[in-house]
Design an enzyme around this catalytic site. Sequence first.
Site, PDB file in Angstrom:
ATOM      1  N   SER A 158       0.870  -1.189   0.000  1.00  0.00           N
ATOM      2  CA  SER A 158       0.000   0.000   0.000  1.00  0.00           C
ATOM      3  C   SER A 158       0.894   1.222   0.000  1.00  0.00           C
ATOM      4  O   SER A 158       2.090   1.129   0.359  1.00  0.00           O
ATOM      5  CB  SER A 158      -0.849  -0.010   1.286  1.00  0.00           C
ATOM      6  OG  SER A 158      -1.497   1.232   1.484  1.00  0.00           O
ATOM      7  N   TYR A 171      -2.347  -1.376  10.324  1.00  0.00           N
ATOM      8  CA  TYR A 171      -2.272  -1.472   8.853  1.00  0.00           C
ATOM      9  C   TYR A 171      -0.923  -0.958   8.354  1.00  0.00           C
ATOM     10  O   TYR A 171      -0.258  -1.600   7.536  1.00  0.00           O
ATOM     11  CB  TYR A 171      -3.422  -0.663   8.258  1.00  0.00           C
ATOM     12  CG  TYR A 171      -3.623  -0.815   6.775  1.00  0.00           C
ATOM     13  CD1 TYR A 171      -4.384  -1.869   6.263  1.00  0.00           C
ATOM     14  CD2 TYR A 171      -3.084   0.095   5.875  1.00  0.00           C
ATOM     15  CE1 TYR A 171      -4.592  -2.002   4.899  1.00  0.00           C
ATOM     16  CE2 TYR A 171      -3.280  -0.027   4.508  1.00  0.00           C
ATOM     17  CZ  TYR A 171      -4.042  -1.072   4.030  1.00  0.00           C
ATOM     18  OH  TYR A 171      -4.246  -1.207   2.674  1.00  0.00           O
TER      19      TYR A 171
HETATM   20  P1  NAD Z   1     -11.579  -5.993  -0.318  1.00  0.00           P
HETATM   21  O1  NAD Z   1     -12.182  -5.902   1.039  1.00  0.00           O
HETATM   22  O2  NAD Z   1     -12.387  -5.629  -1.519  1.00  0.00           O
HETATM   23  O3  NAD Z   1     -10.990  -7.456  -0.571  1.00  0.00           O
HETATM   24  C1  NAD Z   1     -10.316  -8.162   0.414  1.00  0.00           C
HETATM   25  C2  NAD Z   1     -10.229  -9.627   0.009  1.00  0.00           C
HETATM   26  O4  NAD Z   1      -9.578 -10.350   1.060  1.00  0.00           O
HETATM   27  C3  NAD Z   1     -11.593 -10.291  -0.194  1.00  0.00           C
HETATM   28  O5  NAD Z   1     -11.513 -11.226  -1.256  1.00  0.00           O
HETATM   29  C4  NAD Z   1     -11.806 -11.022   1.132  1.00  0.00           C
HETATM   30  O6  NAD Z   1     -12.694 -12.124   1.033  1.00  0.00           O
HETATM   31  C5  NAD Z   1     -10.399 -11.464   1.425  1.00  0.00           C
HETATM   32  N1  NAD Z   1     -10.187 -11.811   2.832  1.00  0.00           N
HETATM   33  C6  NAD Z   1     -10.503 -11.075   3.936  1.00  0.00           C
HETATM   34  N2  NAD Z   1     -10.168 -11.753   5.046  1.00  0.00           N
HETATM   35  C7  NAD Z   1      -9.606 -12.925   4.629  1.00  0.00           C
HETATM   36  C8  NAD Z   1      -9.051 -14.052   5.308  1.00  0.00           C
HETATM   37  N3  NAD Z   1      -8.982 -14.109   6.651  1.00  0.00           N
HETATM   38  N4  NAD Z   1      -8.586 -15.079   4.566  1.00  0.00           N
HETATM   39  C9  NAD Z   1      -8.656 -15.051   3.197  1.00  0.00           C
HETATM   40  N5  NAD Z   1      -9.156 -14.009   2.515  1.00  0.00           N
HETATM   41  C10 NAD Z   1      -9.622 -12.969   3.223  1.00  0.00           C
HETATM   42  O7  NAD Z   1     -10.248  -5.080  -0.222  1.00  0.00           O
HETATM   43  P2  NAD Z   1      -9.301  -4.455  -1.352  1.00  0.00           P
HETATM   44  O8  NAD Z   1      -9.394  -2.980  -1.241  1.00  0.00           O
HETATM   45  O9  NAD Z   1      -9.499  -5.118  -2.660  1.00  0.00           O
HETATM   46  O10 NAD Z   1      -7.886  -4.839  -0.736  1.00  0.00           O
HETATM   47  C11 NAD Z   1      -7.019  -5.819  -1.303  1.00  0.00           C
HETATM   48  C12 NAD Z   1      -5.599  -5.525  -0.843  1.00  0.00           C
HETATM   49  O11 NAD Z   1      -5.184  -4.257  -1.366  1.00  0.00           O
HETATM   50  C13 NAD Z   1      -5.441  -5.452   0.667  1.00  0.00           C
HETATM   51  O12 NAD Z   1      -4.228  -6.059   1.061  1.00  0.00           O
HETATM   52  C14 NAD Z   1      -5.394  -3.957   0.929  1.00  0.00           C
HETATM   53  O13 NAD Z   1      -4.691  -3.641   2.088  1.00  0.00           O
HETATM   54  C15 NAD Z   1      -4.663  -3.479  -0.307  1.00  0.00           C
HETATM   55  N6  NAD Z   1      -4.863  -2.062  -0.613  1.00  0.00           N
HETATM   56  C16 NAD Z   1      -6.082  -1.551  -0.882  1.00  0.00           C
HETATM   57  C17 NAD Z   1      -6.215  -0.213  -1.181  1.00  0.00           C
HETATM   58  C18 NAD Z   1      -7.532   0.413  -1.540  1.00  0.00           C
HETATM   59  O14 NAD Z   1      -7.574   1.661  -1.679  1.00  0.00           O
HETATM   60  N7  NAD Z   1      -8.588  -0.339  -1.711  1.00  0.00           N
HETATM   61  C19 NAD Z   1      -5.086   0.631  -1.170  1.00  0.00           C
HETATM   62  C20 NAD Z   1      -3.857   0.065  -0.862  1.00  0.00           C
HETATM   63  C21 NAD Z   1      -3.746  -1.282  -0.594  1.00  0.00           C
END
Ligand code: NAD
Length: 276
Positions: A158, A171
Amino acid sequence: MGRARPNEFHPAMASGPLGGRIALVTGSTSGIGLGIARVLATAGADIVLNGFGEAAKIEKAQAGIAADHGVRAAFVGADLGKADGCTRLIVEAERVLGRIDILVNNAGIQHTAPVEAFPPERWDAIIALNLTAAFHTMRAAIPGMKARGWGRIVNIASAHGLVASAQKSAYVAAKHGLVGLTKVAAIELANAGVSVNAVCPGWVLTPLVERQIADRARAKGVETGAEEALLLAEKQPMLKFSTPEHIGAMVRFLCTDDAATITGTALPVDGGWTAQ
Ligand code: NAD
């Protein structure tokens, strides 16, 4: 551990720069992970999906990937907040599709609160999923990659793996840790044909961020749309969200032979967030 559900196998290898490669994307039932899985499939990779969600929706996503891109697609359910869930995911994914060439550690969760009010159980859960799970999946997947002399590991960190924000202690700690883990593994695997990189997204409009926007809007008593604009303006000079496909495009590039000598990096896809 959920049941592994492979779809019917396509005998012909899909064409594209990743044709014949097998990719596991954790947390790919939603948001960025699903976007990455779809982009890798577009490039010809067979896909193992993982994550939580309704069985019918997951089956639809899995079948859609296979049908749209002519690749094999499987789903392996596992709770990656637990060490044995991570290990069993790798074993099961290798059993279902044969091996793992590309491992994308993407599953992640968020919780916001000041340090002194941060619930310890939320701290533990965030560190377990956002950092420790990547250690366990890498630990289990690296021996096969080394033995075959080819592998790609991409850890979705991130902007918060590079800089901090208030209210996000667990985080930010986990994502900085993930960048560190990425560098160590990259050095260890530098001559094994396996690259290890982190991708550092800024804001991407997914359920994880939609929840943060809704909480902030509720706390202030404003419309969600107005809060979305404020959220972007606070951090991201480019005042628009990246899409899951933008993140997928970076992962796809890192998996191609063009990126063979890129390793140990933490690459922002963040609309200028970390340039400041
Ligand atoms: P999201 O909530 O849409 O997706 C999260 C995914 O992780 C889902 O498929 C969920 O089922 C799965 N998950 C949650 N708990 C779990 C567990 N215990 N075991 C297995 N799977 C599990 O979130 P996102 O925004 O798509 O985030 C994905 C990644 O990107 C994360 O690591 C997040 O930190 C990172 N990220 C997101 C953003 C953003 O702006 N959305 C920015 C930077 C980094």
